[in-house]
Design an enzyme around this catalytic site. Structure first.
Site, mmCIF file in Angstrom:
data_model
loop_
_atom_site.group_PDB
_atom_site.id
_atom_site.type_symbol
_atom_site.label_atom_id
_atom_site.label_comp_id
_atom_site.label_asym_id
_atom_site.label_seq_id
_atom_site.Cartn_x
_atom_site.Cartn_y
_atom_site.Cartn_z
ATOM 1 N N ASP A 77 27.963 12.163 1.476
ATOM 2 C CA ASP A 77 27.399 13.261 2.282
ATOM 3 C C ASP A 77 26.136 12.852 3.028
ATOM 4 O OD1 ASP A 77 29.388 14.943 1.168
ATOM 5 O OD2 ASP A 77 28.137 15.218 -0.596
ATOM 6 N N GLY A 127 34.612 15.234 2.243
ATOM 7 C CA GLY A 127 34.857 15.610 3.638
ATOM 8 C C GLY A 127 33.784 15.088 4.546
ATOM 9 N N HIS A 128 34.147 14.896 5.784
ATOM 10 C CA HIS A 128 33.171 14.581 6.819
ATOM 11 C C HIS A 128 33.068 15.812 7.689
ATOM 12 C CE1 HIS A 128 33.074 10.433 5.923
ATOM 13 N NE2 HIS A 128 34.311 10.209 6.271
HETATM 14 P P1 GDP Z 1 29.535 12.565 5.361
HETATM 15 O O1 GDP Z 1 30.574 12.854 4.354
HETATM 16 O O2 GDP Z 1 28.711 11.370 4.993
HETATM 17 O O3 GDP Z 1 30.064 12.484 6.745
HETATM 18 O O4 GDP Z 1 28.495 13.761 5.331
HETATM 19 P P2 GDP Z 1 28.744 15.345 5.446
HETATM 20 O O5 GDP Z 1 29.559 15.649 6.599
HETATM 21 O O6 GDP Z 1 29.085 15.937 4.147
HETATM 22 O O7 GDP Z 1 27.233 15.816 5.600
HETATM 23 C C1 GDP Z 1 26.523 15.683 6.681
HETATM 24 C C2 GDP Z 1 26.136 17.080 7.163
HETATM 25 O O8 GDP Z 1 24.966 16.964 7.857
HETATM 26 C C3 GDP Z 1 27.123 17.643 8.162
HETATM 27 O O9 GDP Z 1 27.078 19.046 8.121
HETATM 28 C C4 GDP Z 1 26.614 17.106 9.494
HETATM 29 O O10 GDP Z 1 26.987 17.900 10.602
HETATM 30 C C5 GDP Z 1 25.162 17.180 9.244
HETATM 31 N N1 GDP Z 1 24.361 16.151 9.891
HETATM 32 C C6 GDP Z 1 24.623 14.827 10.092
HETATM 33 N N2 GDP Z 1 23.559 14.215 10.634
HETATM 34 C C7 GDP Z 1 22.591 15.177 10.746
HETATM 35 C C8 GDP Z 1 21.247 15.165 11.212
HETATM 36 O O11 GDP Z 1 20.698 14.137 11.604
HETATM 37 N N3 GDP Z 1 20.568 16.348 11.160
HETATM 38 C C9 GDP Z 1 21.131 17.497 10.686
HETATM 39 N N4 GDP Z 1 20.395 18.595 10.665
HETATM 40 N N5 GDP Z 1 22.379 17.544 10.242
HETATM 41 C C10 GDP Z 1 23.103 16.395 10.266
#
Ligand code: GDP
Length: 431
Positions: free
Chosen positions: A12, A39-40
């Site tokens: 995440d 999930g992404h």
């Molecule tokens: P992943 O599994 O590593 O892709 O991560 P997730 O999708 O679970 O978590 C990342 C969350 O943070 C998602 O809701 C993204 O839209 C959000 N996100 C990613 N980069 C940033 C950022 O730089 N700032 C903010 N505020 N949200 C971000």
């Protein structure tokens, strides 16, 4: 050119966003491990999408998206995801599925639930997507590869053998309904029809692509601390989350992976059980959880609240090292703008001694965080594109953490969108 985007923490970290961003200049995006258990989240002009199985490059017309052999493939989930994309008018993804990928079956999901139930209070906090039973079967050599769905009598014979064994456990260990072999074969026939248009010899395809000079992005799921070998065993996932495994899970030579982008979040979050040294609780945690990510730190697959903590330099330094980071993408920095002061975990105290080396699980469970507090910057940093324009305290935070982890932070993410990225020259970057 092969690059990997992988997690340096517990997952995440925002890998989906970084992959989606880098996919603009890539030809092929490959998932190489894991299943639909994490999930992404991707935000783009078509809306907000939670992808569990599809690679994060699916929103570009120019990319081919690949499910590598290392993935735990849940075929119905994959097809629901394709549908959720095309239903919202995003382009139909170009997709290839390795003929050697193995299939998550309905009984894997049931065994995952039954085992968590049996363990009761000692459960792993599994997402119950069938991942642990799936990988156990894979290595016990009773898994089903995609190509086997097309093998007729051979498949029937194998399935009969598997069911015989599974039913003994269902009857005597779990006291649950037995698997009906005929029904299972029908389900597998349905899977075969769904997957057929996409099946491909992925390693041969990638070999040609590489020789033609195509850019291949390997997309990792979860992060170093959930790696089966190097993570917080046994509170880990059942596949390797490391860039090194990208070579195996895609079928590429290891020396072709030239860039490894370790994604590191500006604070910590984790799901499931296991030691989490810099964890915070109560109102302090609730506030960070509410403000975190894009709309709060809640699981993309399960919706459950994530555990929250301050940035952990010990875990992240280790996380970057095991990934072999050539670059660090430091994400979700914008979220910390509300804090007057920001604690950072710079060491662990174990048996009265301070260390910055990440220990094995039994020691980790006794570790206490050594915190240092940095001043906050108290403003919104979203929209900034030039590193020099970030507030001084914000740059201090980035540079302090870079110094602690010892890997070059060359990207700073300050918002969930593709364009919310600041490139930075790092003194640690090898030319
Ligand atoms: P992943 O599994 O590593 O892709 O991560 P997730 O999708 O679970 O978590 C990342 C969350 O943070 C998602 O809701 C993204 O839209 C959000 N996100 C990613 N980069 C940033 C950022 O730089 N700032 C903010 N505020 N949200 C971000």
């Amino acid at each position: 050119m092969v690059k990997a985007v992988v997690g340096a923490n517990w997952g995440d970290e925002g890998k989906g966003k970084i992959t989606d961003m880098l996919a603009e200049k890539a030809d092929i995006i490959v998932r190489f491990q894991g299943g639909a258990n994490a999930g992404h989240t991707i935000v783009n002009q078509y809306g907000k999408f939670a992808l569990h199985t599809l690679p994060s490059g699916v929103f570009y017309g120019h990319t081919t998206n690949v499910i590598g052999n290392g993935v735990a493939l849940n075929i119905p989930v994959l097809f629901d995801e394709i549908k959720s994309i095309t239903d919202r008018k995003a382009p139909t993804p170009k997709l290839l599925v390795s003929e050697r990928a193995q299939i998550v079956t309905p009984y894997h999901i049931l065994f995952d639930q039954y085992e968590e139930e049996r363990l009761g209070g000692k459960s792993f906090g599994s997402t119950k997507s069938g991942i642990a039973p799936f990988y156990s079967d894979k290595y016990a050599k009773i898994g089903l590869q995609v190509n086997e769905l097309f093998s007729g009598a051979r498949l029937r014979e194998k399935v009969e053998r598997i069911v015989e064994m599974k039913n003994i456990l269902l009857e005597h260990l779990y006291h649950k309904p037995l698997i009906d072999c005929g029904e299972l074969l029908e389900t597998l026939k349905g899977y075969r029809d769904m997957v057929e248009p996409y099946v491909c010899d992925v390693s041969a395809y990638l070999d040609c692509a590489r020789k033609e000079g195509k850019t291949i992005l390997l997309e990792g799921q979860l992060g170093t601390l959930k790696d089966t070998d190097h993570g917080i065993y046994p509170m880990v996932t059942s596949s390797s989350t490391l860039a090194a495994y990208g070579a195996i899970g895609a079928g590429l030579p290891p020396y072709e992976i030239k860039e490894i982008i370790a994604v590191c979040k500006a604070y910590s979050s984790a799901v499931g059980a296991g030691a989490f040294v810099s964890e915070i609780f109560g109102e302090e945690a609730d506030e960070l959880r509410r403000r975190g990510g894009d709309g709060g730190e809640y699981g993309a697959t399960t919706g459950r609240p994530r555990r929250m903590g301050w940035f952990d330099c010990v875990a992240s330094k280790y996380g970057c090292r095991l990934q072999g980071a050539t670059d660090v993408a430091f994400t979700v920095l914008d979220v910390l703008g509300y804090l007057d002061e920001i604690p950072v975990c710079v060491g662990y105290e174990i048996d009265g001694k301070a260390t910055t080396d990440f220990p094995v699980t039994a020691k980790l469970e006794t570790a206490k965080p050594i915190l240092e507090t940095l001043p906050g910057w108290k403003c919104e940093i979203r929209g900034i594109r030039d590193y020099k324009e970030l507030p001084k305290n914000c740059r201090n935070y980035v540079e302090f953490i870079e110094g602690q982890i010892g890997y070059p932070i060359t990207m700073v993410s300050n918002g969930p969108g593709r364009e919310d990225i600041i490139y930075r020259e790092s003194p640690l970057k090898k030319k």
